[in-house]
Design a protein around this motif. Sequence first.
Motif: not given
Length: 148
Positions: A130-148
């Motif tokens: 749960x925390x992973x998902x929330x933090x990942x969404x936050x990081x995406x919102x501030x410009x951290x790129x993920x390979x989805x």
Amino acid sequence: MIRFTNVPKFETLTEARKLFGMCKVMVDFSEKARREGLLALDEGIDDNSGIYADLHGMLWDYFKVLMRLVVDGTDASVIENIATYLVSTTNANNDVLLTMMVISEGVLSIQAGDNPRILTERLLSMLGWDGRKECREYLKSVGVAFDD
């Protein structure tokens, strides 16, 4: 890397957001270290403006202590010992302890020269699903790129 046992879970969303902010800081530092080298991080340690403006107090100071040791070329085992002592002797709630554990892992990952993606996954893994998902969404919102 430090092997923490009994990793606590977050008690409040406010504290979780502070941790998410620290994760962003560590991703930024990791990217800079990969581009410019560890010594280049020295100038950013005292900068908590912009996205870092909400980060202050004991957790920011803890991060700065460990990052200064990295910039100074301190051996990873020494940093790990100092981090372990500081975490284990801090009289704080679970949210603060978890954040300190994540900072410790992040700083050692930066020192080791880990790819920023590896650092991000390592930090996210400490937060549970749960925390992973929330933090990942936050990081995406501030410009951290993920390979989805």
